[in-house]
Write an enzyme that holds these catalytic residues in place. Structure first.
Site, PDB file in Angstrom:
ATOM      1  N   GLU A 283       0.816  -1.220   0.000  1.00 52.36           N
ATOM      2  CA  GLU A 283       0.000   0.000   0.000  1.00 52.36           C
ATOM      3  C   GLU A 283       0.849   1.269   0.000  1.00 52.36           C
ATOM      4  O   GLU A 283       0.400   2.306  -0.490  1.00 52.36           O
ATOM      5  CB  GLU A 283      -0.932   0.012   1.215  1.00 52.36           C
ATOM      6  N   HIS A 313      11.661 -25.901  -0.328  1.00 51.69           N
ATOM      7  CA  HIS A 313      11.198 -27.128  -0.974  1.00 51.69           C
ATOM      8  C   HIS A 313      10.037 -26.861  -1.928  1.00 51.69           C
ATOM      9  O   HIS A 313       9.387 -27.790  -2.380  1.00 51.69           O
ATOM     10  CB  HIS A 313      10.817 -28.159   0.095  1.00 51.69           C
ATOM     11  N   LYS A 426     -13.624   0.133  -2.148  1.00 51.31           N
ATOM     12  CA  LYS A 426     -14.607   0.260  -1.055  1.00 51.31           C
ATOM     13  C   LYS A 426     -15.845   1.023  -1.553  1.00 51.31           C
ATOM     14  O   LYS A 426     -16.982   0.657  -1.268  1.00 51.31           O
ATOM     15  CB  LYS A 426     -13.997   0.989   0.148  1.00 51.31           C
TER      16      LYS A 426
END
Ligand code: PA5
Length: 437
Positions: A283, A313, A426
């Site tokens: 951000e 791995h 939003k």
């Protein structure tokens, strides 16, 4: 108490280039020093949180009166990632399995009905058993859809079975936000977040201090560690300032076309520190516009989290053999447990030279092995070494990263304090909800 140490000797990062970048930050260092004596007036306000005795007293006092055996933090992004990072680093990821005398803690963040239903069940069970619970709604804006929806669902459960329900709720938000006003009306205790402190920089405000204090974490030591690192990152000249050197490394890498910053934690309990850092970098640095909002820059460095040795791995092939687009930070930590491989002669041939050795020595060998390969391949890296996962060290580490990110924003020419594109989603979500879909 030892602070995290930063090293990059064998890393392939050219000192003159880093020194030149660090020099560019001298003006920003001066601004940071000014902000450090300006309370919460400047955008860099979070730099002063570690010294705020008022917040510390407030959070501790409320934690004493709201003592609970089940704590539920409702919040998302900057409103819970710091708390999770500190909690897991200090108490371990598996804390809820054996909490001892401490409270268990659950986090409600996304609007995943199954995940929230499980939390609601735990809440009901705890209330049925007569346990004390604490629900801490954390939202700076007070208007984040996910957090408010989850809170209302949990509040309904609480109201049904706890007569003293109002005393079980604590709200942490900006003073004067709609949520702050609602808390006053409802008779909930409310804790403030300073206006200029953004979510991802708020872990040392009541956002983190209250739930962490409820768990019995030594929040004073956490702030002391942060304050010590703050002092170093303010007082040290640019070329010896760890936050500036980190920013210089990352900016230099970015200039050379390296746009992925991988934090490799050789301690599983630090994974959520990596997730907190991901938000901090994502951000703060990921921006459409430059700081002056004049040029569209699409700036960014993509933060990734790896766990050593687990991800060796799964990701090592890509990291060592794949595109040269990453810089790695190896974060090593001294474990508390002194486990050793038992001596059993018949097993010696399976993997030689591990009998009788501590797991920490085996981990050291792996880290040295990784460093050797990165050096041979000319892949840039640095190391941050932690002497432990105590409050002091974790506080210092988080403070280092927050100051590093402010310096990095300055070097890359973006505003590290806003998040306009997060706000955009939003707004769109609310628009969709208003249409009734
Ligand atoms: O860093 C940020 O500002 C965001 O990630 C927010 O923390 C997140 O969106 C939650 O917002 P709020 O605390 O207002 O509920």
């Amino acid at each position: 108490m030892t602070l995290p140490t930063l090293s990059w000797e064998s890393s392939g990062l050219a000192r003159p280039a880093l020194a030149a970048k660090a020099k560019l930050l001298e003006a920003e260092l001066a601004r940071m020093r000014k902000a450090a004596s300006s309370g919460y007036a400047d955008e860099r306000a979070s730099v002063n949180l570690p010294l705020d005795k008022g917040h510390l007293a407030l959070a501790r006092r409320l934690a004493r009166t709201r003592k609970a055996s089940l704590v539920i933090v409702v919040g998302i992004g900057g409103s819970n990632l710091g708390t999770i990072a500190v909690q897991e680093a200090i108490l371990g990821r598996a804390h809820n399995l054996s909490p001892g005398k401490r409270a268990r803690i659950l986090y409600a963040d996304t609007v995943d009905a199954d995940a929230l239903a499980a939390i609601a069940r735990s809440l009901k069970d705890a209330l049925k058993k007569g346990e004390r619970v604490a629900i801490n709604l954390v939202s700076k804006s007070g208007a984040t859809t996910e957090s408010v929806a989850n809170f209302e669902i949990l509040l309904a459960v609480l109201r049904k079975s706890d007569k003293g329900w109002r005393d079980r709720v604590v709200v942490t938000t900006d003073e004067g936000s709609p949520l702050w006003d609602l808390a006053q009306q409802e008779g909930f205790a409310a804790l403030p977040i300073p206006k200029k402190v953004g979510g991802r920089y708020s872990v040392f405000s009541p956002v983190g201090l209250f739930p962490l204090a409820l768990l019995g974490i030594d929040v004073e030591a956490l702030l002391e560690g942060a304050a010590q690192m703050r002092k170093i990152c303010l007082d040290a000249p640019a070329e010896r300032n760890p936050a500036i050197i980190r920013a210089a490394m990352l900016a230099h890498a970015r200039d050379s076309g390296i746009a992925i910053a991988d934090n490799f934690y050789f301690g599983s309990d630090l994974e959520s520190v990596g997730k907190w850092y991901r938000q901090l970098m994502g951000e703060s640095i990921g921006k459409e516009w430059d700081a002056a909002h004049e040029r569209r820059v699409h700036m960014g460095i993509t933060p990734t989290v790896s766990i050593g040795t687990t991800d060796l791995h799964s990701m090592a092939q890509l990291y060592f053999g794949g595109p040269r687009d990453k810089i790695h930070t190896l974060v090593t930590v001294e474990p508390d447990a002194a486990l050793a491989v038992p001596r059993m002669a018949q097993y010696e041939a399976l993997v030689p030279h591990i009998q009788g050795k501590r797991l920490s020595s085996i981990m050291d060998a792996v880290v040295q092995g990784v460093e050797a390969v990165l050096s041979q391949q000319g892949i840039p890296f640095c190391r941050i070494a932690l002497a432990g996962k105590d409050e002091h060290t974790v506080g210092a580490l988080l403070q280092l990263h927050m100051m590093e990110m402010m310096y990095l924003g300055a070097l890359l020419g973006v505003n590290p304090f806003d998040q306009p594109n997060v706000e955009a989603y939003k707004v769109e979500t609310k628009r969709v909800l208003a249409r009734g879909k």
